[in-house]
Design a protein around this motif. Structure first.
Motif, PDB file in Angstrom:
ATOM      1  N   LEU A   1       0.822  -1.202   0.000  1.00  9.83           N
ATOM      2  CA  LEU A   1       0.000   0.000   0.000  1.00  9.83           C
ATOM      3  C   LEU A   1       0.865   1.264   0.000  1.00  9.83           C
ATOM      4  CD1 LEU A   1      -2.938  -0.842   2.453  1.00  9.83           C
ATOM      5  CD2 LEU A   1      -2.930  -0.857  -0.033  1.00  9.83           C
ATOM      6  N   ILE A   2       1.967   1.212   0.716  1.00 15.33           N
ATOM      7  CA  ILE A   2       2.876   2.361   0.734  1.00 15.33           C
ATOM      8  C   ILE A   2       3.478   2.579  -0.654  1.00 15.33           C
ATOM      9  CG2 ILE A   2       4.999   3.289   1.748  1.00 15.33           C
ATOM     10  CD1 ILE A   2       4.332   1.674   4.277  1.00 15.33           C
ATOM     11  N   GLY A   3       3.862   1.461  -1.318  1.00 14.41           N
ATOM     12  CA  GLY A   3       4.376   1.579  -2.684  1.00 14.41           C
ATOM     13  C   GLY A   3       3.305   2.041  -3.652  1.00 14.41           C
ATOM     14  N   LYS A   4       2.075   1.608  -3.415  1.00 14.71           N
ATOM     15  CA  LYS A   4       0.967   2.002  -4.269  1.00 14.71           C
ATOM     16  C   LYS A   4       0.703   3.503  -4.175  1.00 14.71           C
ATOM     17  CE  LYS A   4      -3.905   0.839  -5.170  1.00 14.71           C
ATOM     18  NZ  LYS A   4      -5.064   0.043  -4.693  1.00 14.71           N
ATOM     19  N   ARG A   5       0.901   4.078  -2.993  1.00 13.09           N
ATOM     20  CA  ARG A   5       0.695   5.510  -2.819  1.00 13.09           C
ATOM     21  C   ARG A   5       1.652   6.313  -3.703  1.00 13.09           C
ATOM     22  NH1 ARG A   5       2.105   7.406   2.904  1.00 13.09           N
ATOM     23  NH2 ARG A   5       0.011   6.756   3.545  1.00 13.09           N
ATOM     24  N   GLU A   6       2.913   5.892  -3.772  1.00  5.99           N
ATOM     25  CA  GLU A   6       3.890   6.597  -4.601  1.00  5.99           C
ATOM     26  C   GLU A   6       3.510   6.524  -6.081  1.00  5.99           C
ATOM     27  OE1 GLU A   6       7.591   4.818  -3.681  1.00  5.99           O
ATOM     28  OE2 GLU A   6       7.673   5.606  -1.617  1.00  5.99           O
ATOM     29  N   GLU A   7       3.008   5.366  -6.502  1.00  4.82           N
ATOM     30  CA  GLU A   7       2.576   5.221  -7.896  1.00  4.82           C
ATOM     31  C   GLU A   7       1.379   6.135  -8.197  1.00  4.82           C
ATOM     32  OE1 GLU A   7       1.693   1.154  -8.545  1.00  4.82           O
ATOM     33  OE2 GLU A   7       3.720   0.438  -8.088  1.00  4.82           O
ATOM     34  N   ILE A   8       0.480   6.242  -7.235  1.00  4.08           N
ATOM     35  CA  ILE A   8      -0.713   7.071  -7.434  1.00  4.08           C
ATOM     36  C   ILE A   8      -0.337   8.539  -7.555  1.00  4.08           C
ATOM     37  CG2 ILE A   8      -2.804   7.896  -6.273  1.00  4.08           C
ATOM     38  CD1 ILE A   8      -3.071   5.035  -5.110  1.00  4.08           C
ATOM     39  N   VAL A   9       0.559   9.003  -6.705  1.00  3.67           N
ATOM     40  CA  VAL A   9       0.999  10.403  -6.764  1.00  3.67           C
ATOM     41  C   VAL A   9       1.678  10.688  -8.098  1.00  3.67           C
ATOM     42  CG1 VAL A   9       2.545  12.118  -5.748  1.00  3.67           C
ATOM     43  CG2 VAL A   9       1.194  10.622  -4.266  1.00  3.67           C
ATOM     44  N   SER A  10       2.504   9.750  -8.547  1.00  4.14           N
ATOM     45  CA  SER A  10       3.206   9.920  -9.818  1.00  4.14           C
ATOM     46  C   SER A  10       2.214   9.977 -10.987  1.00  4.14           C
ATOM     47  CB  SER A  10       4.201   8.772 -10.025  1.00  4.14           C
ATOM     48  OG  SER A  10       4.801   8.850 -11.301  1.00  4.14           O
ATOM     49  N   ARG A  11       1.234   9.070 -10.990  1.00  2.00           N
ATOM     50  CA  ARG A  11       0.234   9.036 -12.056  1.00  2.00           C
ATOM     51  C   ARG A  11      -0.635  10.294 -12.029  1.00  2.00           C
ATOM     52  NH1 ARG A  11      -1.061   7.732 -17.088  1.00  2.00           N
ATOM     53  NH2 ARG A  11      -3.234   7.083 -17.337  1.00  2.00           N
ATOM     54  N   PHE A  12      -0.983  10.767 -10.841  1.00  4.97           N
ATOM     55  CA  PHE A  12      -1.777  11.987 -10.715  1.00  4.97           C
ATOM     56  C   PHE A  12      -1.027  13.175 -11.317  1.00  4.97           C
ATOM     57  CE2 PHE A  12      -2.787  15.890  -8.452  1.00  4.97           C
ATOM     58  CZ  PHE A  12      -4.161  15.932  -8.541  1.00  4.97           C
ATOM     59  N   THR A  13       0.244  13.284 -11.003  1.00  9.46           N
ATOM     60  CA  THR A  13       1.053  14.383 -11.531  1.00  9.46           C
ATOM     61  C   THR A  13       1.134  14.323 -13.053  1.00  9.46           C
ATOM     62  OG1 THR A  13       2.380  14.357  -9.498  1.00  9.46           O
ATOM     63  CG2 THR A  13       3.300  15.502 -11.409  1.00  9.46           C
ATOM     64  N   GLU A  14       1.299  13.124 -13.584  1.00 11.99           N
ATOM     65  CA  GLU A  14       1.386  12.952 -15.035  1.00 11.99           C
ATOM     66  C   GLU A  14       0.101  13.380 -15.729  1.00 11.99           C
ATOM     67  OE1 GLU A  14       1.701   9.214 -18.212  1.00 11.99           O
ATOM     68  OE2 GLU A  14       2.201   8.918 -16.095  1.00 11.99           O
ATOM     69  N   LEU A  15      -1.035  12.916 -15.227  1.00  9.48           N
ATOM     70  CA  LEU A  15      -2.312  13.268 -15.841  1.00  9.48           C
ATOM     71  C   LEU A  15      -2.626  14.746 -15.684  1.00  9.48           C
ATOM     72  CD1 LEU A  15      -4.488  10.200 -14.716  1.00  9.48           C
ATOM     73  CD2 LEU A  15      -3.663  10.683 -17.024  1.00  9.48           C
ATOM     74  N   SER A  16      -2.281  15.304 -14.527  1.00  8.02           N
ATOM     75  CA  SER A  16      -2.550  16.713 -14.275  1.00  8.02           C
ATOM     76  C   SER A  16      -1.752  17.613 -15.216  1.00  8.02           C
ATOM     77  CB  SER A  16      -2.217  17.040 -12.816  1.00  8.02           C
ATOM     78  OG  SER A  16      -2.403  18.402 -12.554  1.00  8.02           O
ATOM     79  N   GLN A  17      -0.497  17.295 -15.415  1.00  5.15           N
ATOM     80  CA  GLN A  17       0.338  18.099 -16.307  1.00  5.15           C
ATOM     81  C   GLN A  17      -0.131  17.999 -17.757  1.00  5.15           C
ATOM     82  OE1 GLN A  17       4.297  16.623 -15.543  1.00  5.15           O
ATOM     83  NE2 GLN A  17       4.549  17.877 -13.676  1.00  5.15           N
ATOM     84  N   ALA A  18      -0.663  16.850 -18.145  1.00  2.12           N
ATOM     85  CA  ALA A  18      -1.100  16.663 -19.526  1.00  2.12           C
ATOM     86  C   ALA A  18      -2.294  17.537 -19.881  1.00  2.12           C
ATOM     87  CB  ALA A  18      -1.446  15.190 -19.769  1.00  2.12           C
ATOM     88  N   VAL A  19      -3.154  17.834 -18.901  1.00  2.00           N
ATOM     89  CA  VAL A  19      -4.370  18.612 -19.185  1.00  2.00           C
ATOM     90  C   VAL A  19      -4.267  20.047 -18.700  1.00  2.00           C
ATOM     91  CG1 VAL A  19      -5.814  16.549 -19.102  1.00  2.00           C
ATOM     92  CG2 VAL A  19      -5.498  17.904 -17.018  1.00  2.00           C
ATOM     93  N   GLN A  20      -3.125  20.432 -18.110  1.00  2.00           N
ATOM     94  CA  GLN A  20      -2.999  21.782 -17.552  1.00  2.00           C
ATOM     95  C   GLN A  20      -3.187  22.876 -18.603  1.00  2.00           C
ATOM     96  OE1 GLN A  20      -2.864  22.162 -14.205  1.00  2.00           O
ATOM     97  NE2 GLN A  20      -3.344  24.291 -14.715  1.00  2.00           N
ATOM     98  N   PRO A  21      -2.632  22.738 -19.837  1.00  2.00           N
ATOM     99  CA  PRO A  21      -2.889  23.772 -20.846  1.00  2.00           C
ATOM    100  C   PRO A  21      -4.375  23.962 -21.139  1.00  2.00           C
ATOM    101  CG  PRO A  21      -1.068  22.370 -21.532  1.00  2.00           C
ATOM    102  CD  PRO A  21      -1.667  21.732 -20.325  1.00  2.00           C
ATOM    103  N   LEU A  22      -5.131  22.886 -21.165  1.00  3.25           N
ATOM    104  CA  LEU A  22      -6.578  22.980 -21.383  1.00  3.25           C
ATOM    105  C   LEU A  22      -7.259  23.682 -20.212  1.00  3.25           C
ATOM    106  CD1 LEU A  22      -9.231  22.329 -22.827  1.00  3.25           C
ATOM    107  CD2 LEU A  22      -9.119  20.027 -21.845  1.00  3.25           C
ATOM    108  N   LEU A  23      -6.872  23.326 -18.985  1.00  6.10           N
ATOM    109  CA  LEU A  23      -7.477  23.948 -17.805  1.00  6.10           C
ATOM    110  C   LEU A  23      -7.139  25.431 -17.725  1.00  6.10           C
ATOM    111  CD1 LEU A  23      -6.838  21.138 -15.140  1.00  6.10           C
ATOM    112  CD2 LEU A  23      -8.924  21.604 -16.411  1.00  6.10           C
TER     113      LEU A  23
END
Length: 461
Positions: A71-93
């Protein structure tokens, strides 16, 4: 108490995030063992990205154990994936908050136009793939439990794409779930109606898929209908709103309830009892008919209360079922908020039905039937007579209620006799036209056959 609990049946048709409020409610009511509910929550969280919540539940289940490393390792993956998706749509936002883009998007929000997306592509170099990325980002933040951001992004996605978009239905479901979990009932009410329209106007779905969509819809609608001021009106209208019994028989949502989810009769029956505007003779008659038809599939104290009162005229049985209804209402997630209102209106039903077949009734007997004390029952009846303008009076010395005669006026009698005349005349005219068309087609067919026989006769000779 557990025998009346519908959480397991309802949960099959809810998104896993919508099940958590029901489990929290069961924890407060102490209906099930606390560890069982915690384990159910933990199992639900296995397929989400709410790792912190999952760790909290794990610590409650195993207070002396260590936090799972996965679960601790899963948290790091989730934060990384969130950052990736957020940066991809930031120009649109960033683009959609500009004055011109925001005004255009708001203007086009409920239309099927691509003007907003074309504007963004022309002025901000926004690609269609970025809009698809917005949908993926909205789903991800929803799975993380950030329902407010999910609702905002899904609303934006819906404003940018046409109604025929492949993700539109999923977007509508996700937006509705987000608003429900944020308890924004006005927005959820609007989303629910838009979802219903989208389900009914989609002509490409198979009948089985349509049944599934409607079944999910009537389950999710409970959150809105029992929290929005107009909700209970709409719930009754959804299932029993047709003006004739024949039309109700073809009501797709009533058919869905009877086919896939008869347990929802509890909520339909409660809505009819609670709602004085929908509690008329026709609606009650249709409801009782459905309850009797589905009695082999589902029964509970609320449906049995109506059966005792309107089918068997068993007032003692209705009184016992009304006591059981108290247990059901106080342990039902959707009905606990209207328990007092239900009991008040249920007593009124008993009173009205009892008074129809009796001229003089002792207050002690009414108090017993209504499950109230004698003085409380007398005050209740006085207020009822005053507020409802009933033709009755109380003789306090004798302790009786004397009902006045309720004779229909000649005008009302004529209205009652002829109220279905128009529908019957229309049906007769339709059947007559249909029969005439059938006879004309048959005569035409016979004439063709006769002509063909006449033509062939010389050839045969």
């Amino acid at each position: 108490m557990t025998e009346y609990d519908l959480t397991a049946k309802l949960g099959r048709y809810f998104d896993r995030h919508l099940v958590f409020p029901l489990l929290e409610f069961l924890t407060e009511r102490n209906i099930f063992d606390e560890k069982e509910i915690l384990q159910a929550k933990y199992d639900l969280l296995q397929h989400t990205t709410m790792v912190d919540f999952q760790l909290d539940i794990h610590n409650k289940l195993h207070p002396d154990g260590e936090e799972p490393k996965e679960l601790i390792g899963k948290r790091e993956e989730i934060v990384s994936r969130f950052t990736e998706l957020s940066q991809a749509v930031q120009p649109l936002l960033d683009a959609v908050v500009t004055e011109d883009a925001a005004r255009l998007i708001e203007h086009q929000r409920n239309s099927d136009s691509m003007l907003a997306l074309n504007f963004l592509q022309k002025n901000f170099d926004i690609e269609r793939s970025m809009v698809d990325g917005l949908y993926n980002f909205a789903r991800y933040v929803y799975d993380c439990g950030d329902y407010s951001r999910a609702a905002t992004n899904l609303g934006l996605y819906r404003a940018l794409v046409p109604n025929s978009d492949k993700n539109m239905m999923s977007c509508l479901w996700g937006k509705l779930a987000s608003e429900i979990l944020m308890q924004r009932w006005d927005d959820a009410y609007d989303d629910l109606n838009q979802l219903k329209e989208a389900i009914e106007t989609n002509s490409t779905r198979s009948p089985l898929d349509l049944l599934h969509q409607r079944t999910w819809f009537i389950h999710w609608s409970l959150f809105v209908y029992f929290n929005h001021p107009r909700g209970r009106d709409d719930l009754v209208q959804l299932f029993l709103g047709s003006s004739t019994p024949a039309a109700n028989q073809s009501n797709v949502y009533l058919n869905t309830l009877q086919t896939a989810s008869p347990h929802l009769l509890r909520y339909l029956a409660a809505a009819v009892i609670i709602n004085p505007r929908k509690k008329n003779e026709r609606t009650l008659k249709e409801l009782i008919k459905v309850i009797q038809q589905e009695s082999y599939a589902f029964r509970d104290p609320i449906t049995e209360f109506l059966e005792c009162l309107y089918v068997h005229f068993d007032f003692d049985g209705a009184q016992k079922k009304l006591r059981d209804c108290t247990v059901v209402l106080n342990n039902d997630f959707f009905l606990i908020g209207c328990a007092d209102e239900f009991m008040e209106n249920a007593r009124l039903l008993i009173f009205e039905t009892f008074c129809r077949i009796h001229h003089c009734i002792t207050i002690d007997m009414l108090a017993e039937k209504l499950n109230m004390g004698t003085e409380e029952a007398e005050r209740w009846i006085v207020n009822l007579i005053r507020n409802a303008s009933l033709d009755a009076k109380i003789d306090s010395q004798k302790g009786v209620v004397v009902m006045g005669s309720q004779v229909l006026s000649p005008y009302q009698t004529v209205i009652e006799k002829t109220k279905n005349l128009f529908n019957r005349t229309q049906m007769l005219a339709h059947n007559s036209d249909k029969k005439r068309d059938t006879n004309a087609s048959w005569n035409h067919y016979q004439a063709q056959q006769s002509q063909a026989s006449t033509t062939l006769a010389p050839l045969v000779e």
